[in-house]
Design an enzyme around this catalytic site. Sequence first.
Site, PDB file in Angstrom:
ATOM      1  N   HIS A  27       0.879  -1.260  -0.215  1.00 24.07           N
ATOM      2  CA  HIS A  27       0.114  -0.058  -0.191  1.00 24.07           C
ATOM      3  C   HIS A  27       0.786   1.314   0.130  1.00 24.07           C
ATOM      4  O   HIS A  27       2.028   1.075   0.159  1.00 24.07           O
ATOM      5  CB  HIS A  27      -0.920   0.086   1.116  1.00 24.07           C
ATOM      6  CG  HIS A  27      -1.986  -0.981   1.194  1.00 24.07           C
ATOM      7  ND1 HIS A  27      -2.702  -1.267   2.357  1.00 24.07           N
ATOM      8  CD2 HIS A  27      -2.345  -2.091   0.403  1.00 24.07           C
ATOM      9  CE1 HIS A  27      -3.476  -2.393   2.101  1.00 24.07           C
ATOM     10  NE2 HIS A  27      -3.229  -2.802   0.687  1.00 24.07           N
ATOM     11  N   HIS A  73     -10.390 -13.890   5.907  1.00 22.77           N
ATOM     12  CA  HIS A  73      -9.596 -13.203   4.632  1.00 22.77           C
ATOM     13  C   HIS A  73     -10.006 -14.458   3.675  1.00 22.77           C
ATOM     14  O   HIS A  73      -9.951 -15.567   3.828  1.00 22.77           O
ATOM     15  CB  HIS A  73      -8.171 -13.384   4.905  1.00 22.77           C
ATOM     16  CG  HIS A  73      -7.483 -12.801   3.630  1.00 22.77           C
ATOM     17  ND1 HIS A  73      -7.241 -13.614   2.645  1.00 22.77           N
ATOM     18  CD2 HIS A  73      -6.798 -11.353   3.749  1.00 22.77           C
ATOM     19  CE1 HIS A  73      -6.362 -12.701   1.815  1.00 22.77           C
ATOM     20  NE2 HIS A  73      -6.121 -11.641   2.250  1.00 22.77           N
TER      21      HIS A  73
END
Length: 418
Positions: free
Chosen positions: A100, A165
Amino acid sequence: MLLKYGDTAFDCGVVKGLSEVIRAEVSEPATGPEPLVSAALDACEEHLALFQRGERVVIVTSDITRYTGSEIYLPLLVERLKRAGIKESDIEIVIALGIHRKQTDAEHKKIAGALYGRIRITDHDCDDPGKLVYLGKTGNGVGVEINRRITEADRVILTGTIGFHYFAGFSGGRKAILPGVASRQACMASHFAVLNPGEGNGKNLRATTGNLEGNPVHQAMDEACALVSPDFIFNTVLSPDKRIVAAFAGDWREAFAAGCRYYAEHFTCRLAASADLVVVSCGGFPKDINFIQAHKSMEYGCQALREGGVLVLLAECRDGYGNATFFDWFRHRELPEFEAALRRHYEINGQTAYSTLYKAQRYRVILVSSLPPEEVQTMGMSPAASLDEALAKAATMLPRDYTAYVIPEGGTVLPVIS
């Protein structure tokens, strides 16, 4: 009951054939989060007893896209470190960005809370080789390169939050190391393990939501974390409205496993049968800020849906797709062609796009969003501007006496057919 959409909501009372509203079975503690955090940190006393004055301590924590309650627990954790003789000047917080972007000062302040300006905060950089150290390979061949600040510290503490997840089984725990503070190459290689060896063999069925056993993605992350051997972890569990409802701390494997068991127990909803129609909301902004975030709700919602059934997904996506290259992957219209391209040039966002197309072809998906209708169609889904319009479209695809489920917080609850 209202289903959130961006900053607004739709009335789900118009859903016919409604069999059940699917929610997580979790209640918020009456005492607030601080006692929960303190009780969990009490479990780390034997680990903290090994810390010595003068040692350099690194605390790894999530970036702003993964809210964990860090502004609450980090000050309490640092207070425990100070009691153990560690100076604030010897403590550093490393933000586990993975791949990110870097964080702003305002975002650092949100993450660190009262510690901002007192404790050094460093963003991980997955693309700077000078700030990475090679530690070895996992059993399935992932080369593990880790942030140098982690490897040079005397003590390492991992923090984060545990949740589902869709191919690593659960977030939290070992993910603070890989992908959190690993090289871009290591991130991609560990996620590539979601695919079975050999072109055309598709996704590994054990790399799925809520499963750790035999999961090759989890295994790569676990082995990478073992190369670092953190001193302990602190992980929260959050309610759908992002409040701390539980906390787990201690040995990095044992505490993580306990947190996963708790999450699975409270955020799994067992159903007697799959439905013809599932209406799922991501939970409004920011959970539906972009499609990549909304995909989690799509993935989990489909677990309650029969083969060929209809999914209505409410996801505003005011920031579009969440990645500049995500939509480009849909130039591949067929799954075999898509998979071959993904194997040639693997991208994490390409994996999410592949998963989206897989579900769009297995089910009939109607997306209520602000995305361009022609692009929604390119992704294999049917666009709609409102819940009423989506349900009108769904009615043409469903049997007369159809069954339906509604999921108000799609990104946090996993339906399981008993």
